[in-house]
Each structure stands twice: as structure tokens, then as C-alpha cells.
Write an enzyme that holds these catalytic residues in place. Structure first.
Site, PDB file in Angstrom:
ATOM      1  CB  CYS A 101      58.056 -30.863 -82.787  1.00  0.00           C
ATOM      2  SG  CYS A 101      59.784 -31.243 -83.111  1.00  0.00           S
ATOM      3  CE  LYS A 140      55.441 -24.677 -77.196  1.00  0.00           C
ATOM      4  NZ  LYS A 140      56.323 -24.745 -78.378  1.00  0.00           N
ATOM      5  CG  HIS A 170      56.605 -21.174 -81.705  1.00  0.00           C
ATOM      6  ND1 HIS A 170      57.648 -21.172 -80.815  1.00  0.00           N
ATOM      7  CD2 HIS A 170      57.088 -20.627 -82.850  1.00  0.00           C
ATOM      8  CE1 HIS A 170      58.724 -20.652 -81.408  1.00  0.00           C
ATOM      9  NE2 HIS A 170      58.407 -20.322 -82.640  1.00  0.00           N
ATOM     10  CG  ASN A 203      56.698 -20.788 -77.259  1.00  0.00           C
ATOM     11  OD1 ASN A 203      56.831 -21.691 -78.064  1.00  0.00           O
ATOM     12  ND2 ASN A 203      57.691 -20.381 -76.514  1.00  0.00           N
ATOM     13  N   GLY A 204      57.440 -17.682 -78.147  1.00  0.00           N
ATOM     14  CA  GLY A 204      58.244 -17.292 -79.295  1.00  0.00           C
ATOM     15  C   GLY A 204      59.036 -16.014 -79.075  1.00  0.00           C
ATOM     16  CG  ASP A 205      61.439 -14.660 -81.529  1.00  0.00           C
ATOM     17  OD1 ASP A 205      62.044 -15.743 -81.512  1.00  0.00           O
ATOM     18  OD2 ASP A 205      61.132 -14.058 -82.573  1.00  0.00           O
ATOM     19  N   GLY A 227      61.337 -20.610 -74.095  1.00  0.00           N
ATOM     20  CA  GLY A 227      62.067 -21.793 -74.527  1.00  0.00           C
ATOM     21  C   GLY A 227      63.558 -21.586 -74.605  1.00  0.00           C
ATOM     22  NE  ARG A 228      64.453 -20.851 -80.255  1.00  0.00           N
ATOM     23  CZ  ARG A 228      64.533 -20.074 -81.327  1.00  0.00           C
ATOM     24  NH1 ARG A 228      65.565 -20.167 -82.132  1.00  0.00           N
ATOM     25  NH2 ARG A 228      63.576 -19.187 -81.582  1.00  0.00           N
TER      26      ARG A 228
END
Length: 318
Positions: A101, A140, A170, A203-205, A227-228
Site C-alpha cells: 500500500c 502482496k 504490483h 497486478n497492475g493496469d 483492482g481499480r
């Protein structure tokens, strides 16, 4: 792919743990549409130990959403071990440690990605948590603190030696926060390291099923975590042949609202759900949606929010 004895199938897609986002209603919808693993909102070890009611409410899980992970973060060994033992009593399928985070209120206190500046402590926490619980422990994290400290290839081996059963990476540094593009090349290097035998989750994009498959093909990861891009779109995980209509999607959002109000309470259930409603791309076709979005974010009663959604349904039909 397996984490411990949990069989997650081939090329599984995971829902990332996100504060104020991965509430129970949203998790259940993501699971319904194909998420192989979901996670609760991440929780502070100190808050778990102090039995803060709002924190404990975040780690209530339902058998219908299994396999489900609970993610904890903290900055010292004793509190992380104690929190892991408490969390284990909820019977999650996985306990995940957050070393990724990037937000200031977490990282600047030495927790989350702040741990990337204190690798000995990061490894000690991981070792001791693994020893303290019987539930599979995963981690993570990010590529490193900044571009001058891209440590993930060595760190992955060290974490594996601590006994974790999977690692999510990430593809950004902490200094990047969520800016720029995620770099998957180092994730691929970790996965292709012959000394790594635990599952590696990228993880990521990733914003679509197609992009997820491209990551599997190109980097060989065992799973992809999204995620987002899932905000207001629990159907993003849908790999079935059935194409969802706008009516279907509004029905899904309304069901999320009802689940959250029933399982949490009206005030907080609405607080969680209206964030998804305001972020959902399905409403972009509504003229002057900005005013409707403001109304969604101000709604405090379930009937009020349902009425706004039904009004959106009518406008989208025109």
C-alpha cells in the site's frame, strides 16, 4: 494453480483487496461473475487487536464467496502475529500480508510499502506470521521503493524462504503510487526465475479479460489480480458467452446495494455501494450525468438510491 491445497483452476483472475471498495456485496458479485479469489478490505493489525468494531466488520466473510483472503498490514512483529492469529479465527482461506500500500497514512508510518525501506523487518514479520498460523500466508508487494531500488527479484526469493505460499507483485514502485504505467517485465523475471516455485500473481493496469490473457501469455504468471478497473464493474470477470445488457448491470448494482445494507447496515452499506455507482462506466451515456452522480453520492437512504438507479435505467432506455 494452487495456493496450499486451494485449487484455483487455470489462469485464475483475482479481485484485489481495496479499502472502502471490496465490501461483501461487491465481493459476492465479483465471485458470481468469475473471480477465482476475492479479498476483504485490508485491515490494520493494531485495529484488529484493539477490536475496533468498524475494522472487525470488514473481515466478516460468507461461505458463498470462498475462497476468500483477508489482508493485514502493520509495522511490527508482535502486532502482526497477534492480528494474524485473531484473523485466523474468522477462517479465511488465505491470510495476505500487505507490503504494497503506497498511501502516506500507511507507508509513512512504516507499514504497507513503507516496509520496502526495512527489508530485515519485512522478512521477520513474514517469517513469524507464517509460523504463528496454520492458514496459508501470502504477500502482496511492489517492485521496490523507487527506481533506484528495484529489489523484487531478490525479495521474492527471500519471501519464499520465509514460507509464504504465493506472492502478488504490483508492477510499480512505491514512489510511483498509481501514476505512470505498471512494469510487468520484473514480474515476468520473478516468475521465470528457476529458483521460484511458489505461484506468482501479477497486478497492475489490467482493465479487461483480454489484457489479463495477454499478461498470462507474455509473462507466464500463475494468476492475474485486477483492482481499480473493477470499480462499479463486478461483471468485468465475466468470461461466459452471455453478454450482459444494461438492465442486467443495473440489476447487479441494485443487488450489491441490498446485500451491503443487509450485511452491514443502511448507512455504511450505502456509503460503500454509492462509490461503485458513481464510478460505474455504464452511466456515461446519460446526458448531464454529473448531476445524477452528485445525487448518488449524497443519497443516505436505500429507497432514494434505488429511485436514482431506476431513473438512470429509464434514461438509458431512451
Amino acid at each position: 494453480m494452487k495456493i496450499g491445497t486451494i485449487d484455483l483452476g487455470e489462469r485464475p483472475l483475482f479481485l484485489a483487496p481495496m479499502e472502502d471498495v471490496t465490501d461483501i456485496g461487491f465481493r459476492k458479485m465479483c465471485k458470481r461473475f468469475g473471480a477465482a479469489m476475492v479479498y476483504t478490505e485490508f485491515v490494520s493489525a493494531d485495529a484488529v487487536i484493539r477490536s475496533i468494531k468498524s475494522t472487525l466488520s470488514k473481515i466478516v466473510i460468507d461461505d458463498s464467496e470462498r475462497p476468500v483472503g483477508i489482508q493485514i498490514y502493520g509495522r511490527d512483529v508482535a502486532s502482526m502475529v497477534e492480528a494474524a492469529k485473531i484473523v485466523e479465527q474468522v477462517k479465511p482461506d488465505v491470510i495476505d500480508i500487505n507490503f504494497g500500500c503506497p498511501v502516506k497514512k500507511v507507508a509513512n508510518k512504516g507499514a504497507g510499502s513503507g516496509m520496502l525501506k526495512n527489508i530485515p523487518l519485512l522478512l521477520e514479520i513474514t517469517r513469524e506470521v507464517v509460523k504463528a498460523v496454520n492458514t496459508p500466508v501470502t504477500v502482496k508487494t511492489r517492485l521496490g521503493w523507487d527506481n533506484d531500488n528495484l529489489i523484487i527479484t531478490d525479495l521474492a526469493e527471500q519471501l519464499q524462504d520465509c514460507g509464504i505460499q504465493a506472492l502478488t507483485i504490483h508492477g510499480r514502485t512505491r514512489s510511483q503510487m498509481y501514476t505512470g504505467e505498471a512494469d510487468w517485465t520484473l514480474i515476468g523475471e520473478v516468475k521465470n526465475n528457476p529458483r521460484i516455485h511458489i505461484p506468482i500473481i501479477g497486478n497492475g493496469d489490467v482493465t479487461s479479460i483480454e489484457q489479463a490473457h495477454e499478461k498470462f501469455d507474455r509473462y507466464g504468471v500463475d494468476a492475474v489480480m485486477i483492482g481499480r478497473a473493477t470499480f462499479g464493474c463486478p461483471w468485468l470477470f465475466n468470461q461466459g458467452e452471455k453478454q450482459l445488457t444494461l438492465d442486467d448491470k443495473i440489476d447487479i448494482l441494485e443487488e450489491m446495494l441490498r446485500i451491503n445494507v443487509e450485511r452491514i447496515d443502511e448507512y455504511r452499506g450505502i456509503l460503500h455501494t454509492r462509490r461503485h455507482l458513481a464510478a460505474s462506466p455504464i452511466f456515461k451515456g446519460i446526458p448531464d450525468f454529473k448531476q445524477t452522480r452528485i445525487s448518488m453520492l449524497r443519497a443516505t437512504k436505500m429507497e432514494e438510491l434505488l429511485a436514482i438507479l431506476e431513473d438512470c435505467r429509464e434514461k438509458l432506455r431512451k
